[in-house]
Write an enzyme that holds these catalytic residues in place. Structure first.
Site, PDB file in Angstrom:
ATOM      1  N   SER A 234       8.156  74.091  33.166  1.00 49.58           N
ATOM      2  CA  SER A 234       8.506  75.043  34.215  1.00 49.58           C
ATOM      3  C   SER A 234       7.613  75.099  35.446  1.00 49.58           C
ATOM      4  O   SER A 234       6.467  74.674  35.442  1.00 49.58           O
ATOM      5  CB  SER A 234       8.642  76.457  33.645  1.00 49.58           C
ATOM      6  N   SER A 272      12.662  72.425  31.379  1.00 47.93           N
ATOM      7  CA  SER A 272      11.848  73.104  32.387  1.00 47.93           C
ATOM      8  C   SER A 272      12.613  74.269  32.992  1.00 47.93           C
ATOM      9  O   SER A 272      13.793  74.143  33.306  1.00 47.93           O
ATOM     10  CB  SER A 272      11.471  72.116  33.500  1.00 47.93           C
ATOM     11  N   ASP A 274      12.805  76.231  36.215  1.00 47.17           N
ATOM     12  CA  ASP A 274      12.359  76.125  37.607  1.00 47.17           C
ATOM     13  C   ASP A 274      13.000  77.239  38.422  1.00 47.17           C
ATOM     14  O   ASP A 274      14.206  77.216  38.687  1.00 47.17           O
ATOM     15  CB  ASP A 274      12.719  74.752  38.166  1.00 47.17           C
TER      16      ASP A 274
END
Length: 356
Positions: A234, A272, A274
């Protein structure tokens, strides 16, 4: 041989991203009224974590500020995101921490808001808390963050240049094969009607919590890193501006913030999370910037996020933590050598300072 180097920001290394003017600090705090505070928690061999608070003073006298959200990949936790997206506003500071501490931080932020003068009858608070996973370097299951740590980050928030690198919510993070952390940068541009000042100058400041996979690129030049121990994990980006933007426009700025991750080599892995949020501190006494005049704002966000991400790595220090795991800081010498040896390296702003 163990790396020995002092943390230095990109511009201290002669690495200049883009051509736009920065604010005095080249930081999110160049937006008047925005302060940053950290609580850094390093305990024994296993705890490397913390809290970072982005505090807009304008919330002292306004119930909310216009805001936008963009989710590049939703494999993460962001408390308050649905109301932010629905109403187009934030009503609390934005706090960053570790994944499993998100909910304790949110609870502490609610307590903080309820205790503020004039809020004795408030019955609903939408805390904004985001995270990245620092479980490689910190015992994330221990959930060591307490309300006192949250209050300390909020109360210590100050103007000026925020600490960067392995501090606050970036204490235990890693990015692009190296030690990551907190980074910040800013840009200024001249707008038209709907800007925050009589001179038409708009400031855009960003702060990042970098903790994502990919292959580091500096000004487009690949930098060989260590193999990632895990993918994803992230990135959170907070964009502040004193320009008059409405919530929809701020969502467009937030979108560009996530796009900028690609400039430094993000692979946007499926694991991830984001996230980018953008908010405006401008007084609500005029129209937003016209759509035709948004291009300088987009370019400013892209440049500032790229530089902030580089600062988060260049200011970080090699860290050993949970399970004896180590994240190594990127070698400044390696970066500068790669830039010197790359054809056309000056095209995106590197200034050779003779470092070797």
């Amino acid at each position: 041989m163990e790396l020995t180097q002092a943390p230095r920001r990109a511009r201290e290394l002669g690495i200049v991203v883009g051509s736009r003017e920065t604010g005095p600090w080249n930081a999110i705090t160049d937006v008047a009224g925005v302060r940053v505070g950290h609580t850094t928690l390093v305990e024994g061999d296993d705890i490397r974590t913390g809290v970072t608070a982005i505090v807009p003073d304008q919330l002292d006298h306004r119930r909310a500020l216009p805001a936008g959200l963009f989710v590049g990949n939703g494999h993460g936790k962001m408390v308050g995101s649905t109301q932010l997206a629905e109403l187009g506003e934030i009503e609390t500071p934005a706090l960053l921490t570790a994944t499993l501490s998100t909910f304790r931080v949110a609870d502490a932020l609610v307590s903080h808001m309820l205790r503020l003068p004039g809020r004795e009858s408030v019955q609903s608070v939408n805390p904004i808390v985001a995270e990245t996973n620092d479980g490689y370097l910190s015992d994330i299951r221990a959930r060591p963050i307490t309300a006192e740590h949250v209050h300390a980050a909020l109360e210590s928030a100050s103007a000026g240049l925020p600490a960067e690198g392995s501090v606050g919510a970036g204490t235990g993070t890693g990015a692009l094969g190296f030690k990551g952390g907190i980074g910040t940068a800013s840009r200024r541009f001249t707008g038209g009607t709907g800007t925050a000042s009589s001179e038409g100058a708009v400031t855009v400041g960003v702060l990042v919590q970098s903790n994502f996979s990919g292959l580091l690129r500096v000004l487009g030049v690949p930098i060989l890193g260590r193999p990632a121990e895990q993918t994803g994990n992230s990135c959170v980006i907070v964009v502040a501006t004193d320009g008059r933007f409405d919530a929809r426009q701020l969502s467009r700025l937030a979108r560009r913030a996530v796009f900028a991750m690609g400039r430094v080599g993000a692979d946007f892995a499926g694991g991830s999370g984001d996230y980018a949020i953008a908010f405006s501190t401008a007084a609500p006494d005029g129209p937003p910037l016209p759509e035709a005049e948004l291009e300088p704002a987009f370019a400013s966000v892209l440049e500032a996020v790229e530089e902030a991400l580089l600062n988060s790595l260049f200011m970080a220090t090699t860290t050993t933590g949970f399970g004896g795991h180590t994240k190594h800081a990127v070698s400044h010498e390696q970066v500068l050598r790669a830039l010197r040896e790359s054809p056309g390296r000056g095209d995106r702003g590197h200034r050779d300072r003779g470092d070797s």
